[in-house]
Design an enzyme around this catalytic site. Structure first.
Site, PDB file in Angstrom:
ATOM      1  N   TYR A 114       0.911  -1.425   0.200  1.00  0.00           N
ATOM      2  CA  TYR A 114       0.226  -0.232  -0.162  1.00  0.00           C
ATOM      3  C   TYR A 114       0.708   1.027  -0.251  1.00  0.00           C
ATOM      4  CZ  TYR A 114      -3.574   3.083   1.920  1.00  0.00           C
ATOM      5  OH  TYR A 114      -4.805   4.765   1.977  1.00  0.00           O
ATOM      6  N   LYS A 133       1.453   3.994  -2.867  1.00  0.00           N
ATOM      7  CA  LYS A 133       0.531   5.698  -2.288  1.00  0.00           C
ATOM      8  C   LYS A 133       1.526   6.776  -1.953  1.00  0.00           C
ATOM      9  CE  LYS A 133      -4.042   5.372  -1.253  1.00  0.00           C
ATOM     10  NZ  LYS A 133      -4.729   5.816  -1.932  1.00  0.00           N
TER      11      LYS A 133
HETATM   12  P1  NAD Z   1     -14.098   2.624   1.473  1.00  0.00           P
HETATM   13  O1  NAD Z   1     -13.534   1.392   1.737  1.00  0.00           O
HETATM   14  O2  NAD Z   1     -14.154   3.346   2.847  1.00  0.00           O
HETATM   15  O3  NAD Z   1     -13.731   3.267   0.555  1.00  0.00           O
HETATM   16  C1  NAD Z   1     -13.373   2.880  -1.020  1.00  0.00           C
HETATM   17  C2  NAD Z   1     -14.062   2.632  -2.493  1.00  0.00           C
HETATM   18  O4  NAD Z   1     -13.341   2.441  -2.790  1.00  0.00           O
HETATM   19  C3  NAD Z   1     -15.043   1.252  -1.431  1.00  0.00           C
HETATM   20  O5  NAD Z   1     -16.789   1.512  -2.198  1.00  0.00           O
HETATM   21  C4  NAD Z   1     -14.733   0.495  -2.883  1.00  0.00           C
HETATM   22  O6  NAD Z   1     -15.613   0.140  -3.309  1.00  0.00           O
HETATM   23  C5  NAD Z   1     -13.776   1.367  -3.929  1.00  0.00           C
HETATM   24  N1  NAD Z   1     -13.460   0.795  -4.840  1.00  0.00           N
HETATM   25  C6  NAD Z   1     -12.473  -0.079  -4.383  1.00  0.00           C
HETATM   26  N2  NAD Z   1     -11.334  -0.957  -5.399  1.00  0.00           N
HETATM   27  C7  NAD Z   1     -11.697  -0.233  -6.456  1.00  0.00           C
HETATM   28  C8  NAD Z   1     -12.216   0.025  -7.772  1.00  0.00           C
HETATM   29  N3  NAD Z   1     -11.208  -0.974  -8.688  1.00  0.00           N
HETATM   30  N4  NAD Z   1     -12.263   0.129  -8.847  1.00  0.00           N
HETATM   31  C9  NAD Z   1     -13.800   0.957  -8.329  1.00  0.00           C
HETATM   32  N5  NAD Z   1     -13.907   1.244  -7.453  1.00  0.00           N
HETATM   33  C10 NAD Z   1     -12.919   0.659  -5.757  1.00  0.00           C
HETATM   34  O7  NAD Z   1     -12.437   3.236   1.883  1.00  0.00           O
HETATM   35  P2  NAD Z   1     -11.584   4.868   2.533  1.00  0.00           P
HETATM   36  O8  NAD Z   1     -11.471   4.887   3.664  1.00  0.00           O
HETATM   37  O9  NAD Z   1     -13.068   5.984   1.787  1.00  0.00           O
HETATM   38  O10 NAD Z   1     -10.475   5.216   1.251  1.00  0.00           O
HETATM   39  C11 NAD Z   1     -10.077   6.130   0.283  1.00  0.00           C
HETATM   40  C12 NAD Z   1      -9.449   6.547  -0.256  1.00  0.00           C
HETATM   41  O11 NAD Z   1      -8.369   7.237   0.369  1.00  0.00           O
HETATM   42  C13 NAD Z   1      -8.368   5.550  -0.614  1.00  0.00           C
HETATM   43  O12 NAD Z   1      -7.515   5.716  -1.895  1.00  0.00           O
HETATM   44  C14 NAD Z   1      -7.128   5.329   0.931  1.00  0.00           C
HETATM   45  O13 NAD Z   1      -6.766   4.238  -0.068  1.00  0.00           O
HETATM   46  C15 NAD Z   1      -6.920   6.476   1.147  1.00  0.00           C
HETATM   47  N6  NAD Z   1      -6.794   6.511   2.873  1.00  0.00           N
HETATM   48  C16 NAD Z   1      -7.733   6.784   3.445  1.00  0.00           C
HETATM   49  C17 NAD Z   1      -7.808   6.541   4.594  1.00  0.00           C
HETATM   50  C18 NAD Z   1      -8.624   6.203   5.668  1.00  0.00           C
HETATM   51  O14 NAD Z   1      -8.105   7.225   6.805  1.00  0.00           O
HETATM   52  N7  NAD Z   1      -9.719   6.212   5.527  1.00  0.00           N
HETATM   53  C19 NAD Z   1      -5.745   7.030   5.078  1.00  0.00           C
HETATM   54  C20 NAD Z   1      -5.393   7.550   4.360  1.00  0.00           C
HETATM   55  C21 NAD Z   1      -5.609   6.695   2.648  1.00  0.00           C
END
Ligand code: NAD
Length: 300
Positions: free
Chosen positions: A172, A176
């Protein structure tokens, strides 16, 4: 008051849940027409379900906004192209692409399987490159046709796990950090067409993070509300942000910051003799800044 994104057309990948859902709702509240993309798989990327994207579309329509669902796997080249085409055929244009979709398959390096590595690299890195490429081709053509800057926005999603480094996430974090480099380079390439490119390293309580960081207290719920993350994405999506490109924003209920990139630190005179290297490195190490920890500060 006019919305910040009045009349703009935006795609949000992974817009069916978590942070992406909030981006969609806030963009729509600020006047944007939204393509809500979501494959709808499980946290590790397995499966597919248009339900989450449809639900967000229904929420936007209930607010009086305009939205359509898209179920593309963003890491699939042709599906990513069809998603860009859908925005243009439905709403007449594309102004904003937010690459937000993501999955997790955490494992220590010694235990990580090839499949866990490949899945995470594919969804995050190719899932950023493929939509970005097809959108950039569309924006270049538009710029050629009109001769004017297209005023478009590409917003990618990174993470403090990548730019600072988190144990158990070599797959990951590598993806990133790759997205951070992709952002800086594509910002330089797309400037000539009037496209800005920035990235957000968000922090929010979602299904990706709910089992990390201890018990879910009221305080954690509040600081982990994705509503703290969406405003920077919506502002970057607007025309107001035209002068900001190539930047990495950290955003959560606890912090709003610009993460600064790699710079050359201490230097020494180059040598062809490996025996001289120990002394040279020791000298440079005396003044080299420490790497950052997960809080963005120098590690102890
Ligand atoms: P989440 O799982 O709630 O939402 C992510 C969404 O992406 C899901 O609904 C999933 O179905 C969709 N998805 C996954 N693979 C896919 C694909 N191949 N095509 C289309 N859709 C796809 O997660 P989140 O926490 O809202 O994460 C959103 C972004 O933020 C991600 O890139 C994650 O890595 C990043 N992020 C989140 C956090 C955090 O604190 N939540 C921290 C750092 C980075």
């Amino acid at each position: 008051m006019a919305g910040l994104c009045e009349g703009r057309v935006a795609i949000v990948t992974g817009g069916g849940r978590g942070i992406g859902r909030e981006y969609c709702l806030m963009l729509a509240a600020e006047g944007a027409k939204v393509v809500v993309n979501d494959l709808g798989g499980a946290r590790d990327g397995v499966g597919a379900d248009l339900g989450p994207a449809d639900e967000v579309v229904n929420e936007i329509r209930a607010m009086g906004g305009e939205a359509v669902a898209n179920g593309a796997d963003v890491s699939d080249w042709d599906q990513a192209k069809a998603m860009i085409d859908q925005a243009v055929s439905t709403f007449g244009k594309l102004d904003v692409l937010i690459n937000n979709a993501g999955i997790l398959r955490d494992r220590m390096l010694v235990n990580m399987t090839e499949a866990e590595w490949d899945a995470v690299i594919k969804v995050h890195l190719k899932g950023t490159f493929a939509p970005a490429h097809h959108a950039a081709v569309y924006w270049r053509e538009l710029n050629k046709e009109t001769g004017a800057p297209v005023n478009a926005r590409l917003i990618n999603t990174s993470s403090v796990s990548g730019i600072y480094g988190n144990i158990g996430q070599t797959n990951y974090g590598a993806a990133k950090m790759g997205i951070a480099a992709f952002t800086i380079i594509s910002a330089r390439e797309l400037r000539r067409y009037g496209v800005t490119v920035n990235a957000i390293a968000p922090g929010a309580l979602t299904r990706l993070t709910e089992d990390l960081g201890g018990p879910i207290t009221e305080e954690r719920k509040e600081s982990g509300d994705p509503k703290w993350v969406a405003p920077i994405a919506v502002w970057l999506a607007s025309e107001e942000s035209a002068e900001v490109s190539g930047r990495m924003f950290e955003a959560s209920g606890n912090v709003l910051a610009i993460a600064e990139g790699w710079h050359r630190g201490p230097t020494a005179k180059p040598t062809k003799d490996p025996h001289e290297m120990g002394a040279k490195v020791a000298e440079m190490m005396k003044t080299a800044r420490k790497n950052a920890g997960m809080n963005g500060m120098d590690l102890d």
